[in-house]
Design an enzyme around this catalytic site. Structure first.
Site, short mmCIF file in Angstrom:
data_model
loop_
_atom_site.label_atom_id
_atom_site.label_comp_id
_atom_site.label_asym_id
_atom_site.label_seq_id
_atom_site.Cartn_x
_atom_site.Cartn_y
_atom_site.Cartn_z
N CYS A 183 0.84 -1.20 0.00
CA CYS A 183 0.00 0.00 0.00
C CYS A 183 0.88 1.26 0.00
CB CYS A 183 -0.95 -0.04 1.19
SG CYS A 183 -2.21 1.26 1.19
N HIS A 235 0.25 1.64 -3.48
CA HIS A 235 -1.00 2.35 -3.68
C HIS A 235 -0.80 3.52 -4.65
CE1 HIS A 235 -4.72 4.49 -2.74
NE2 HIS A 235 -5.15 3.37 -2.19
#
Length: 213
Positions: free
Chosen positions: A134, A154
């Site tokens: 992420c 991410h």
């Protein structure tokens, strides 16, 4: 920050301040599998717990480490987890892999913790696995770890990963860096870590118990 040699950093007393020469020598001699996962306030639960669950199913020793003085760490969505140990209680430099979960503001708290950067740099430069999912790959960018490698993460950090080849793939494994794009691929992330540490046979043994082909 530019890519640095861990030995140069140690000599300069810069990035590895606080890590002893003895630890630099001894960590590479360890043979048993051990993994540490850092829990910062505001971490993402799925990104932390999926790798923990999968690795423990496989018999890998994995410990969750609180970055505060408290064992209790609260996630980005208000779930409080009790870590196995705090940073002060455990020597986290002797593992085979280091895992950095994302979540906001968790990944910012990881980035702003200099010990996290020193530990990740040491793992990478001594040929051990550094795993981030992420927003946590921003730690790699911030501390100049593995520059030039392929990474994912991410989309909110994609424009900041200027020292890397950002691929936007669900999971990316390039050398000692293993990254994943986000919570929706946390299980894939966990299996990729298990395969990197223990081989595809270990993955094949764990998947049936999770009703995965």
């Amino acid at each position: 920050m530019p890519c640095l040699s861990v030995r140069d950093s140690y000599i300069q007393g810069n990035l590895l301040t606080g890590i002893s020469k003895n630890k630099l020598i001894t960590v590479s001699r360890k043979t048993m599998k051990k993994v540490y996962l850092f829990l910062a306030e505001g971490f993402e639960v799925l990104e932390a717990m999926a790798p923990v669950d999968i690795l423990r199913r496989a018999g890998v020793e994995i410990k969750t480490i609180s970055l505060t003085n408290s064992l209790e760490v609260t996630s980005s969505n208000g779930i409080t987890i009790k870590a196995d140990a705090t940073m002060a209680d455990e020597d986290v430099l002797g593992g085979d892999a280091l895992i950095l979960p994302g979540g906001y503001p968790g990944y910012e708290n990881l980035k702003n913790n200099e010990f996290v950067g020193r530990a990740a740099h040491l793992y990478y430069e001594t040929g051990r696995l550094v795993c981030a999912i992420c927003g946590a790959p921003i730690v790699l960018q911030h501390y100049g770890i593995g520059c030039g490698k392929k990474v994912t993460g991410h989309t909110c950090i994609s424009q900041q990963m200027t020292s890397f080849e950002y691929t936007a793939r669900p999971v990316e494994h390039d050398g000692c860096l293993l990254t994943a794009i986000g919570a929706g691929h946390a299980v894939d992330f966990g299996f990729a870590i298990l395969e990197a540490l223990c081989g595809p046979e270990a993955v094949a043994k764990v998947k049936p118990g999770m009703e995965l082909a």
